[in-house]
Design an enzyme around this catalytic site. Structure first.
Site, PDB file in Angstrom:
ATOM      1  N   LYS A  63       0.877  -1.169   0.000  1.00  0.00           N
ATOM      2  CA  LYS A  63       0.000   0.000   0.000  1.00  0.00           C
ATOM      3  C   LYS A  63       0.914   1.217   0.000  1.00  0.00           C
ATOM      4  O   LYS A  63       1.661   1.452   0.950  1.00  0.00           O
ATOM      5  CB  LYS A  63      -0.905   0.017   1.224  1.00  0.00           C
ATOM      6  CG  LYS A  63      -1.796   1.258   1.285  1.00  0.00           C
ATOM      7  CD  LYS A  63      -2.456   1.420   2.639  1.00  0.00           C
ATOM      8  CE  LYS A  63      -3.073   2.799   2.749  1.00  0.00           C
ATOM      9  NZ  LYS A  63      -3.536   3.103   4.126  1.00  0.00           N
TER      10      LYS A  63
ATOM     11  N   GLY B 178      -7.704   9.439   9.893  1.00  0.00           N
ATOM     12  CA  GLY B 178      -7.956   9.500  11.322  1.00  0.00           C
ATOM     13  C   GLY B 178      -9.015  10.484  11.774  1.00  0.00           C
ATOM     14  O   GLY B 178      -9.235  10.649  12.981  1.00  0.00           O
TER      15      GLY B 178
ATOM     16  N   ALA C 176      -9.279   5.667   4.554  1.00  0.00           N
ATOM     17  CA  ALA C 176      -9.065   6.842   5.406  1.00  0.00           C
ATOM     18  C   ALA C 176     -10.326   7.681   5.580  1.00  0.00           C
ATOM     19  O   ALA C 176     -11.068   7.937   4.631  1.00  0.00           O
ATOM     20  CB  ALA C 176      -7.942   7.727   4.875  1.00  0.00           C
ATOM     21  N   GLY C 177     -10.528   8.111   6.819  1.00  0.00           N
ATOM     22  CA  GLY C 177     -11.567   9.071   7.142  1.00  0.00           C
ATOM     23  C   GLY C 177     -12.917   8.515   7.532  1.00  0.00           C
ATOM     24  O   GLY C 177     -13.781   9.252   8.009  1.00  0.00           O
TER      25      GLY C 177
ATOM     26  N   ASN D 272      -9.030   1.629  10.165  1.00  0.00           N
ATOM     27  CA  ASN D 272      -8.068   1.452  11.238  1.00  0.00           C
ATOM     28  C   ASN D 272      -8.496   2.224  12.471  1.00  0.00           C
ATOM     29  O   ASN D 272      -8.982   1.661  13.445  1.00  0.00           O
ATOM     30  CB  ASN D 272      -6.669   1.864  10.777  1.00  0.00           C
ATOM     31  CG  ASN D 272      -5.569   1.461  11.759  1.00  0.00           C
ATOM     32  OD1 ASN D 272      -4.421   1.310  11.367  1.00  0.00           O
ATOM     33  ND2 ASN D 272      -5.871   1.252  13.030  1.00  0.00           N
ATOM     34  N   THR D 273      -8.352   3.561  12.413  1.00  0.00           N
ATOM     35  CA  THR D 273      -8.613   4.378  13.596  1.00  0.00           C
ATOM     36  C   THR D 273     -10.029   4.210  14.121  1.00  0.00           C
ATOM     37  O   THR D 273     -10.249   4.180  15.335  1.00  0.00           O
ATOM     38  CB  THR D 273      -8.349   5.858  13.276  1.00  0.00           C
ATOM     39  OG1 THR D 273      -7.040   5.994  12.720  1.00  0.00           O
ATOM     40  CG2 THR D 273      -8.445   6.710  14.534  1.00  0.00           C
TER      41      THR D 273
END
Length: 270
Positions: free
Chosen positions: A104, A165, A192-193, A214-215
């Site tokens: 990635k 994040g 993301a986001g 993830n986050t």
């Protein structure tokens, strides 16, 4: 969670994966929490940032042993890289450590938004493709940049929903949907986001091929429960897309037909 049929499995670079969820491995409160979240999400791939792990004194061998035990395909990434040479060197190191050609590609151009450097990203992608990597570039929803990455040899794009994040969900629905519509045959994974399972369900309803989270999981009060919720959200969104959603209308349309209504209602009687 329902295992997708082979006819509807996520396929990247000719390889099929068991789930359309990709799960990150950073910022979990404990290794056990990470392990439980992997079990709960049942991801098709799990990502790991080589530079951050190597620079983190807490990255003991137990982390890598945990990843091996789960037997989920690994997707190393180049998180934290700010130059083309950094990203390419990190990718080569990751290939040696994890024995995989998958990468990635992250190349950050702005410290505040963590937005990718579009010019450097295209150059790094082209170099890595020539070196035999299967590159999944982290990019924005910019259609032209996406096309240049495809021209460089990438077969998958990973556009953001919002800055890394933030948990805001999709901040530019128009741009992301245009990207999907203009590149109908390219696997697109929203990265993301995303902060809630409903965000994941939404982009899957639009026809995106998967999400990387993830986050939103690692920073939840109960990461494993959130991982499961995201897996269900992705499954529901994909099922809705395949079912063919109704066309949105501006005016109300009665769902109950007039045929069969009491005659006094049809005549306007009380």
């Amino acid at each position: 969670m329902t295992i997708p049929s082979s006819a509807d499995a996520l396929t990247l670079y000719g390889e099929t994966f068991a789930s359309r969820v990709l799960l990150g491995t950073s910022r979990y409160p404990s290794l056990q929490s990470l392990s439980d979240s992997i079990d709960a999400a049942g991801p098709g791939m799990i990502t790991v940032a080589l530079r951050r792990q190597m620079n983190d004194g807490t990255a003991a061998a137990g982390f890598f042993e945990l990843l091996k035990r789960h037997r989920v395909p690994l997707l190393p990434n180049t998180a934290g890289c700010l130059t083309v040479n950094e990203a390419v060197t990190t990718a080569h190191m990751a290939r040696e450590v994890f024995e995989t050609d998958w990468i990635k590609l992250e190349l950050i151009g702005d410290d505040y938004t963590l937005q990718p450097d579009p010019v450097g990203l295209i150059e790094a992608a082209a170099r890595l493709v020539r070196d035999g990597f299967k590159v999944l570039p982290y990019c924005t929803e910019d259609l032209v940049i996406g096309r240049r990455l495809l021209d460089a040899g990438c077969e998958v794009l990973m556009p953001w929903g919002a800055p890394i994040g933030t948990g805001k969900g999709v901040i530019n629905p128009y741009g992301l949907r245009v990207l999907r519509e203009r590149l109908p045959d390219v696997p697109l994974i929203v990265d993301a986001g995303l902060g809630l399972p409903s965000h994941a369900a939404q982009v899957m309803e639009w026809g995106f091929d998967g999400v990387l989270i993830n986050t939103a999981v690692s920073q939840a009060t109960h990461p494993d429960a959130m991982a499961r919720a995201f897996a269900l959200g992705v499954e529901a969104g994909r099922a809705a897309y395949l079912a063919g959603p109704m066309t949105e209308r501006d005016a109300a349309v009665a769902s109950t037909p007039v045929v069969g209504m009491p005659f006094w209602h049809q005549d306007g009687g009380s």
